[in-house]
Motif scaffolding. Structure first.
Motif, short mmCIF file in Angstrom:
data_model
loop_
_atom_site.label_atom_id
_atom_site.label_comp_id
_atom_site.label_asym_id
_atom_site.label_seq_id
_atom_site.Cartn_x
_atom_site.Cartn_y
_atom_site.Cartn_z
N ARG A 1 0.81 -1.22 0.00
CA ARG A 1 0.00 0.00 0.00
C ARG A 1 0.85 1.27 0.00
O ARG A 1 0.45 2.29 0.55
CB ARG A 1 -0.93 -0.01 1.21
CG ARG A 1 -1.77 -1.27 1.31
CD ARG A 1 -2.92 -1.12 2.28
NE ARG A 1 -2.47 -0.94 3.67
CZ ARG A 1 -3.27 -0.62 4.68
NH1 ARG A 1 -4.56 -0.40 4.44
NH2 ARG A 1 -2.81 -0.50 5.90
N GLY A 2 2.03 1.21 -0.63
CA GLY A 2 2.86 2.40 -0.73
C GLY A 2 3.23 2.96 0.62
O GLY A 2 3.75 2.26 1.50
N GLY A 3 2.93 4.23 0.80
CA GLY A 3 3.28 4.92 2.05
C GLY A 3 2.51 4.43 3.26
O GLY A 3 2.84 4.80 4.40
N GLU A 4 1.50 3.58 3.04
CA GLU A 4 0.74 3.02 4.16
C GLU A 4 1.26 1.67 4.61
O GLU A 4 0.68 1.05 5.50
CB GLU A 4 -0.74 2.89 3.78
CG GLU A 4 -1.42 4.19 3.45
CD GLU A 4 -2.86 3.95 3.02
OE1 GLU A 4 -3.69 3.64 3.89
OE2 GLU A 4 -3.13 4.05 1.81
N GLY A 5 2.33 1.19 4.01
CA GLY A 5 2.88 -0.10 4.39
C GLY A 5 2.22 -1.24 3.63
O GLY A 5 1.99 -1.16 2.42
N ALA A 6 1.87 -2.30 4.33
CA ALA A 6 1.27 -3.48 3.69
C ALA A 6 0.30 -4.15 4.64
O ALA A 6 0.33 -3.91 5.86
CB ALA A 6 2.36 -4.46 3.26
N LEU A 7 -0.57 -4.97 4.07
CA LEU A 7 -1.46 -5.83 4.84
C LEU A 7 -1.19 -7.28 4.45
O LEU A 7 -1.06 -7.59 3.26
CB LEU A 7 -2.93 -5.52 4.56
CG LEU A 7 -3.57 -4.31 5.24
CD1 LEU A 7 -5.01 -4.17 4.77
CD2 LEU A 7 -3.51 -4.42 6.75
N LEU A 8 -1.08 -8.16 5.43
CA LEU A 8 -0.81 -9.57 5.19
C LEU A 8 -2.03 -10.39 5.56
O LEU A 8 -2.70 -10.12 6.56
CB LEU A 8 0.36 -10.07 6.03
CG LEU A 8 1.62 -9.21 6.13
CD1 LEU A 8 2.65 -9.93 6.98
CD2 LEU A 8 2.16 -8.91 4.74
#
Length: 306
Positions: A220-227
């Motif tokens: 998610r770019g600048g929002e990091g990621a979700l796993l």
């Protein structure tokens, strides 16, 4: 730690522009550079720099660009012995426009990559079988990507699909994917959803996990990621940098680092954090190959090698 990689190689023709030109506009003031690229090759080189033993399959033309690619892979300790060389088409070329913010837009002429088919992938079966993880990216014909994932499943090798550029997948392909790594724009395309689908990232993650039955890393770019793994959703915090210079190779750096960490036996969450650190470092350096980090680069920035 062995990684097999099936993906693309191409030459990136990059122009840094003061802004994106409007339709029909001729914009001056750009700075030009040419260099090797292609998602598969970038990921192969990045994985090798992070300590993996890498075997790579792609297709190139029997031309100067293709010969330069062979020299690059040799210099980076990437096994390219099964790469297809064709006289029927030129090596892939990508045109890249980069704004001062670091955001980019890319157009691709696949060329020789269209020669990469399921039969060529079959010649790579031994490398897939010997690998700890198989990485497949989608700048290659879909039948070749599907064949690689199928062979990975047949040989019991963990598979990772980097679905870029995204397209809807045939139903039979989904069960062959152990780890899927779309970004926010690729996820709905994979699912065949319209642009105005209205789903949250969490809902897209659940839909993808249900479709594949495997793990999903939604970047998610600048929002990091979700796993998503085993029904559990875990956020991965973004890694902040002082200045973004060029985002072009960040996704490939992330994918390679994720694959390396998984091949080492790290958990998905730990591997995603390591990948986020690698991707964040990449955006601080201009160009793709110069920006792909070594293990020492990441150790310097995080205080640990992983």
């Amino acid at each position: 730690m062995k990684i097999a990689l099936v993906g693309s190689y191409g030459v990136g023709l990059t122009m840094r522009v003061p802004r994106m030109p409007e339709a029909g506009e001729t914009l001056s003031g750009g700075a030009f550079d040419a260099g090797p690229g292609g998602k598969g090759s970038n990921q192969a080189i990045a994985a090798a720099r992070l300590g993996a033993e890498v075997s790579f399959l792609t297709a190139v033309g029997d031309d100067d660009y293709g010969r330069a690619a062979a020299a690059l892979w040799a210099a980076e300790s990437v096994d390219a012995s099964k790469v297809v060389v064709t006289r029927e088409a030129a090596t892939m070329v990508g045109i890249i426009l980069v704004e001062p913010s670091g955001e980019n837009r890319i157009a691709i002429a696949p060329g020789a990559l269209d020669e990469l088919d399921a039969a060529a992938v079959e010649t790579f079966r031994a490398e897939i079988a010997a690998a700890d993880i198989l990485v497949v990216s989608m700048e290659i014909p879909l039948p070749a990507a599907a064949a690689a994932l199928r062979i990975g499943a047949e040989e019991g090798t963990r598979t990772l699909l980097n679905p870029a550029p995204a397209q809807p997948l045939p139903e039979e392909v989904w069960p062959w994917i152990d780890v899927l790594t779309p970004n926010q724009s690729e996820a709905p395309v994979l699912l065949g959803l319209p642009a105005d689908h209205g789903h949250t990232d969490e809902e897209l993650l659940a839909l993808l996990a249900a479709r594949s039955g495997g793990s999903v890393v939604l970047t998610r770019g600048g929002e990091g990621a979700l796993l998503s793994e085993g029904g559990t959703v875990t956020p991965v915090a973004p890694v902040r940098v002082e200045r973004v210079v060029d985002t072009t190779g960040a996704g490939d750096s992330f994918t390679a680092a994720l694959a390396v960490a998984l091949a080492e036996g790290q958990s998905l969450a730990a591997a995603a954090h390591f990948a986020a650190v690698a991707g964040a470092r990449t955006v601080t350096i201009a160009g793709v190959i110069p920006a792909l980090p070594t293990r020492a680069d990441l150790a310097d920035e995080t205080g640990a090698a992983s």
